[in-house]
Design a protein around this motif. Sequence first.
Motif, PDB file in Angstrom:
ATOM      1  N   MET A   1       0.837  -1.191   0.000  1.00 28.96           N
ATOM      2  CA  MET A   1       0.000   0.000   0.000  1.00 28.96           C
ATOM      3  C   MET A   1       0.873   1.242   0.000  1.00 28.96           C
ATOM      4  N   SER A   2       1.656   1.377   1.069  1.00 27.46           N
ATOM      5  CA  SER A   2       2.372   2.634   1.183  1.00 27.46           C
ATOM      6  C   SER A   2       3.884   2.445   1.188  1.00 27.46           C
ATOM      7  N   ALA A   3       4.316   1.234   1.477  1.00 28.28           N
ATOM      8  CA  ALA A   3       5.756   1.051   1.648  1.00 28.28           C
ATOM      9  C   ALA A   3       6.495   1.139   0.318  1.00 28.28           C
ATOM     10  N   LEU A   5       8.593   0.141  -2.713  1.00 26.65           N
ATOM     11  CA  LEU A   5       8.660  -1.160  -3.360  1.00 26.65           C
ATOM     12  C   LEU A   5       9.978  -1.331  -4.091  1.00 26.65           C
ATOM     13  N   GLN A  58      -2.930  -4.431  -6.481  1.00 24.64           N
ATOM     14  CA  GLN A  58      -2.403  -3.117  -6.088  1.00 24.64           C
ATOM     15  C   GLN A  58      -1.323  -2.634  -7.046  1.00 24.64           C
ATOM     16  N   GLN A  62      -1.485   0.677  -9.302  1.00 28.16           N
ATOM     17  CA  GLN A  62      -0.421   1.673  -9.166  1.00 28.16           C
ATOM     18  C   GLN A  62       0.285   1.943 -10.498  1.00 28.16           C
TER      19      GLN A  62
ATOM     20  N   ARG B 127       2.184  -5.632   1.814  1.00 27.37           N
ATOM     21  CA  ARG B 127       3.599  -5.781   1.452  1.00 27.37           C
ATOM     22  C   ARG B 127       4.398  -4.618   2.018  1.00 27.37           C
ATOM     23  N   PHE B 128       5.489  -4.949   2.609  1.00 25.92           N
ATOM     24  CA  PHE B 128       6.487  -3.959   3.011  1.00 25.92           C
ATOM     25  C   PHE B 128       7.804  -4.714   3.000  1.00 25.92           C
ATOM     26  N   THR B 212       2.301   3.614   9.525  1.00 28.45           N
ATOM     27  CA  THR B 212       2.285   2.312   8.878  1.00 28.45           C
ATOM     28  C   THR B 212       3.618   1.614   9.112  1.00 28.45           C
ATOM     29  N   ILE B 213       3.631   0.330   8.815  1.00 28.59           N
ATOM     30  CA  ILE B 213       4.882  -0.421   8.922  1.00 28.59           C
ATOM     31  C   ILE B 213       5.582  -0.338   7.569  1.00 28.59           C
ATOM     32  N   ILE B 214       6.844   0.071   7.564  1.00 27.31           N
ATOM     33  CA  ILE B 214       7.547   0.116   6.272  1.00 27.31           C
ATOM     34  C   ILE B 214       8.597  -0.987   6.147  1.00 27.31           C
ATOM     35  N   PHE B 236      -1.676   8.369   2.590  1.00 27.78           N
ATOM     36  CA  PHE B 236      -1.121   7.146   3.187  1.00 27.78           C
ATOM     37  C   PHE B 236       0.305   6.863   2.748  1.00 27.78           C
ATOM     38  N   GLN B 237       1.019   7.909   2.320  1.00 28.05           N
ATOM     39  CA  GLN B 237       2.425   7.732   1.944  1.00 28.05           C
ATOM     40  C   GLN B 237       3.310   8.036   3.161  1.00 28.05           C
ATOM     41  N   PRO B 238       4.333   7.199   3.406  1.00 30.51           N
ATOM     42  CA  PRO B 238       5.219   7.435   4.555  1.00 30.51           C
ATOM     43  C   PRO B 238       5.932   8.792   4.430  1.00 30.51           C
TER      44      PRO B 238
END
Lengths: 94, 378, 164
Positions: A1-3, A5, A58, A62, B127-128, B212-214, B236-238
């Motif tokens: 989602m936000s991390a 990639l 996702q 994206q 996913r992170f 959030t968890i990165i 929702f972006q870190p």
Amino acid sequence: MSAELTDDMIVCRCEEVTVGEIKEAIREGARDIVGVKRRTRAGMGLCQGRTCEKLVQQLLVQELGISPKEAGTSSARPPVRPVTFGELAKGEVL
Amino acid sequence: MLEKDVLVIGAGPAGLAASIEAGKYGASVLLVDLNMQPGGQLFKQIHKFFGSSAHRSGTRGYDIGKQLLKEAEESDVEIWMQSTVIGIFPGNKIAIEKGLDSGEKEMVTMQAKKIIIATGASENAIRFKGWTTPGVMGAGAAQTMINVNHVKPGQKIVMLGTGNVGLIVSYQLMQAGCDVVSLIEAAPKIGGYAVHAAKIRRAGVPIRLQHTIIEAKKGADGCVCGCVIAQVDEHFQPIPGTEETIACDTIALAAGLKPTMDLVKLAGCKLTFNGPFGGYIPLHNERMETSCEGVFVAGDTTGVEEANTALEEGKIAGISAAEDLGLLTADAASDKRAEIWDRLHSLRLGPFGERRMIEKEVVMDEYKERIGTPSPIQ
Amino acid sequence: MALINTGYLEYEELESIQTLPSDERYAEGPVAIIECVQEIPCNPCEAACHFGAIKIGEPITKLPTLIGEKCVGCGMCVARCPGLAIVVVDKTFTDTTATVAFPFEYYPTPVVGEERNAMNRKGEIVCKGKIVKVVNPASYDHTPVVTVEIPKEFADEVRTVERI
């Protein structure tokens, strides 16, 4: 989602398909879940996409700017869960 | 070939309720489930349920499960556990990999006049960096470990997500003797019921909103030894520079569920996309019948909700199947369904439920428009 | 609502949403405090009260209301509420102390006579508390109701004791 990639991040654990491979498939013309699945085998493993389908969705959203609906969903074929050839061979013919 | 009036797939609350109803009116019912024990999620739900007296509120999930199993027995429902439906074919023929008492498996083919699919839902992954590291797991998996298998997933837990699953599982992890270090939530507010959140806070556990968890940190043993969290912006972006590391050995992900759709797809049921219900779901009418004649759906497979709504939808599916088998008059069936829809309506009231009530209407309206009358499995 | 942002209620906020006992009612002895502030489909507390002191009615998403005069502070609702959102407060326990009876579903269950840290809604330690009663009959279905004695001034604040 936000991390963030990175290309080496695994998306489909069963078939060990990475973010990079899925992005490559999209560059090659994959436009939905089925397209990515055909090109990379993401979602063809033991779990049949139960874990990764949403993650592939996702990535499509994206990369292509499409909606989750447009990313579609995979098709199902028997056997939907893994069975051995031995068991299949012993079964009746439908 | 084995023949049954009704095959119910999935022995959770929806499947059990459907089996009990259909069995009660005299249908021969086979209920199959791939797990070791029937009950679906009920036997890991050690908390007292919300709802009305009509929904056994205040009763713990596993006690509701026990009660349903007793009723299933009284309705002469045949139950096959560790048995997996692997194919659904025209003519309502089904291939089942049946689990035998010996532990071996056997392929069985059968024909069912009516099929009820109640295969529930599965957890969403997030996913992170490092999300495949041992120690990262679904919140539901952690709950199965503590409440079914009586094994702690770890000692220091970080929970991602504050929906009811995230909140309830955090509480139960503490009950099992784990330390929940923190709950992490990307949204600016807690997702689940405030009373569940209050239990967590009262126990001194922080809830980090807009975070959030990165990254999951991997220790020398190859397992999770911590996680990096960061604040997120409104998209929702870190936000760079806000990272901090929390020591933990387990990261539980409560990022929502999606309906388990493989058998619905296999039967060829027409689908619709519905975000609030978790993604693609089968179109169905108020009888819980899909676009395929004689194929019904109930519970989370039709859109992720909770056990009480699953039970009620299961009952509707069971009643409709019994009606189509001629075991119940159309009037009687329709009266019974109306009563259940009233109860479903009351469960879908309030700020948490009304969206689901609206979306259910949308699904059933689309059914009327696109399907109208169901047709046999192709 | 602060509760959905922080997970805990400020007393003022609770007061503005829920019907809390009057000072006169507190002066009469133990009484239930219902800290349920969201419209969720749930009503077992209504049936749990044998004295008709909790009212929800239709639809079941309505907030429960406490009828202070009817409440005897028995604590049946405390064990029954699936949200663990009800406590019984007795501000008349002694001249200087009050008691709070709350649901406690962790092991080890406190024992009478034990001293434990008393905590507020945020999980902060407020003061020392002495366990004066632990009730856990079969009808409570594994939700022990624990009563802790604390200095009177903390009666509106203390809602549980520390897990050990």
